[in-house]
Design a protein around this motif. Sequence first.
Motif, PDB file in Angstrom:
ATOM      1  N   THR A  32       9.981  -8.617   1.921  1.00 29.65           N
ATOM      2  CA  THR A  32      11.081  -8.394   0.978  1.00 29.65           C
ATOM      3  C   THR A  32      10.671  -8.811  -0.444  1.00 29.65           C
ATOM      4  N   ALA A  33       9.770  -9.809  -0.545  1.00 29.88           N
ATOM      5  CA  ALA A  33       9.301 -10.229  -1.881  1.00 29.88           C
ATOM      6  C   ALA A  33       8.507  -9.094  -2.532  1.00 29.88           C
ATOM      7  N   VAL A  34       7.672  -8.411  -1.755  1.00 27.26           N
ATOM      8  CA  VAL A  34       6.896  -7.301  -2.328  1.00 27.26           C
ATOM      9  C   VAL A  34       7.859  -6.216  -2.823  1.00 27.26           C
ATOM     10  N   ALA A  35       8.856  -5.896  -2.000  1.00 30.26           N
ATOM     11  CA  ALA A  35       9.819  -4.862  -2.398  1.00 30.26           C
ATOM     12  C   ALA A  35      10.508  -5.262  -3.702  1.00 30.26           C
ATOM     13  N   HIS A  36      11.031  -6.470  -3.732  1.00 30.91           N
ATOM     14  CA  HIS A  36      11.763  -6.907  -4.934  1.00 30.91           C
ATOM     15  C   HIS A  36      10.868  -6.908  -6.171  1.00 30.91           C
ATOM     16  N   ALA A  37       9.610  -7.289  -5.980  1.00 27.88           N
ATOM     17  CA  ALA A  37       8.686  -7.317  -7.131  1.00 27.88           C
ATOM     18  C   ALA A  37       8.514  -5.915  -7.723  1.00 27.88           C
TER      19      ALA A  37
ATOM     20  N   ALA B 282       0.822  -1.215   0.000  1.00 26.46           N
ATOM     21  CA  ALA B 282       0.000   0.000   0.000  1.00 26.46           C
ATOM     22  C   ALA B 282       0.858   1.268   0.000  1.00 26.46           C
ATOM     23  N   ALA B 283       2.124   1.151   0.427  1.00 28.88           N
ATOM     24  CA  ALA B 283       2.999   2.339   0.510  1.00 28.88           C
ATOM     25  C   ALA B 283       3.750   2.594  -0.792  1.00 28.88           C
ATOM     26  N   ILE B 284       3.642   1.666  -1.721  1.00 34.09           N
ATOM     27  CA  ILE B 284       4.416   1.828  -2.963  1.00 34.09           C
ATOM     28  C   ILE B 284       3.744   2.839  -3.895  1.00 34.09           C
ATOM     29  N   ARG B 285       4.547   3.773  -4.326  1.00 37.94           N
ATOM     30  CA  ARG B 285       4.033   4.853  -5.178  1.00 37.94           C
ATOM     31  C   ARG B 285       4.226   4.484  -6.642  1.00 37.94           C
ATOM     32  N   PRO B 286       3.304   4.957  -7.487  1.00 38.75           N
ATOM     33  CA  PRO B 286       3.533   4.755  -8.920  1.00 38.75           C
ATOM     34  C   PRO B 286       4.844   5.436  -9.322  1.00 38.75           C
ATOM     35  N   ARG B 287       5.532   4.849 -10.272  1.00 40.70           N
ATOM     36  CA  ARG B 287       6.775   5.467 -10.757  1.00 40.70           C
ATOM     37  C   ARG B 287       6.384   6.540 -11.774  1.00 40.70           C
ATOM     38  N   ASN B 288       6.472   7.774 -11.382  1.00 38.72           N
ATOM     39  CA  ASN B 288       6.242   8.861 -12.347  1.00 38.72           C
ATOM     40  C   ASN B 288       7.146  10.025 -11.972  1.00 38.72           C
ATOM     41  N   ARG B 289       7.103  11.107 -12.704  1.00 38.72           N
ATOM     42  CA  ARG B 289       8.099  12.172 -12.468  1.00 38.72           C
ATOM     43  C   ARG B 289       7.800  12.979 -11.212  1.00 38.72           C
ATOM     44  N   ASN B 290       6.598  12.850 -10.648  1.00 40.01           N
ATOM     45  CA  ASN B 290       6.277  13.594  -9.426  1.00 40.01           C
ATOM     46  C   ASN B 290       6.731  12.879  -8.153  1.00 40.01           C
TER      47      ASN B 290
ATOM     48  N   ILE C 215      12.553  -2.684  -5.682  1.00 41.60           N
ATOM     49  CA  ILE C 215      13.080  -1.988  -4.503  1.00 41.60           C
ATOM     50  C   ILE C 215      14.057  -2.925  -3.782  1.00 41.60           C
ATOM     51  N   ALA C 216      15.234  -2.438  -3.472  1.00 38.09           N
ATOM     52  CA  ALA C 216      16.234  -3.248  -2.768  1.00 38.09           C
ATOM     53  C   ALA C 216      15.851  -3.362  -1.282  1.00 38.09           C
ATOM     54  N   THR C 217      16.454  -4.320  -0.592  1.00 37.17           N
ATOM     55  CA  THR C 217      16.081  -4.561   0.810  1.00 37.17           C
ATOM     56  C   THR C 217      17.323  -4.553   1.703  1.00 37.17           C
TER      57      THR C 217
END
Length: 354
Positions: A169-174, A131-139, A177-179
Amino acid sequence: MTYEPARFDFSIPVRVNLYSDTQTRPSRGMKQAMMEAQVGDEQVGSDPSVWDLCDRVAALLGKEAAMFLPSGTMCNQVAIATHCRPGDEILAHESAHIITSEAGAPGAIAGVSIKGLTGERGLFSAETVAAAIRPRNRNNPPQTLLEVEQTANRGGGACWTIDGLRSVTAVAHAHGIATHMDGARLLNAAVALGVPATDLTDGCDTVWLDFTKGLAAPLGAVLAGSKAFIGEAWRWKQRLGGAMRQGGICAAACIYALDHNIDRLADDHANAKALARGMAQIPGITAEHPETNLVFFDTKGTGMTAAAFAAKLRQRGVLVSTSDTYRARACLHLDVTSAQVEEALSVMRLVVNA
Ligand SMILES: Cc1ncc(COP(=O)(O)O)c(C=O)c1O
């Protein structure tokens, strides 16, 4: 404003030091190992004891390579600066040491911000990360690193389980995002859970181990990761003044700690449970259940703030630390015996009943 630590009142003898596991004194055997250490010049790769320590920690943590640094704080900062670029965002629990206790270093050194995640006892779920992961965009700030703390200090020394760690860590890697694991008390978790440390670190790209906590050495921490990562991290070690010379003197203490002070962490955990059981009998004190060597407790019911309670204990030779208005911490370690736990409990009863 002064930022110096207050000078300790040496006139009152310390009978039981529950302030922190950082307060152990090196044992005779450890000092002997330091005196006999083979040394060289760490900065140019000629200190054999430092290499020995790094190889052993890399193997213990299941990583390709490792580097010796003076402190855990420096391990976190070298790792963050190597993983991230200015403007990046890290995900970590809102009570994480990198947020609360490193003087804003991630912002000051690496130029990154940290998004605080919520969850019981310093832990969080895979859903919370997702839920904390942000879309990758320029903002949005690029999110490049997820950090976990094992054990979670302000979470009461709570342990991340193998499954808990692998799921976050699996969610991050997917998401690319490094851990990173702040493993200040990782071996307390490994001993408490009865699992090899490698099972707790396999989802983390980088992890470090502190030797000045339960392992009872006077100085040092080791950061581990891939060969490529550690190679790159050396620039930050050098930049921050963490590249040492005859580091082998301290590495020898850490090697001694690996040989002598891991299995005995179970004694600290047993002492923590005995202390919490005893404190539960003291009117006005509410002790949290300890999973490892930290016993957090609430003093509100005594009518005293944590600081006032700690000051009264201090007068009678017992040291504890405080973390909030009514929250205090007692920490078990190599230099606290089960008899001293009983002594501390007697003093606590005396202070509450006075
Ligand atoms: C969870 C945690 N991380 C990092 C650190 C920093 O370690 P050091 O004191 O070796 O810099 C500490 C120290 O108390 C800690 O408890």
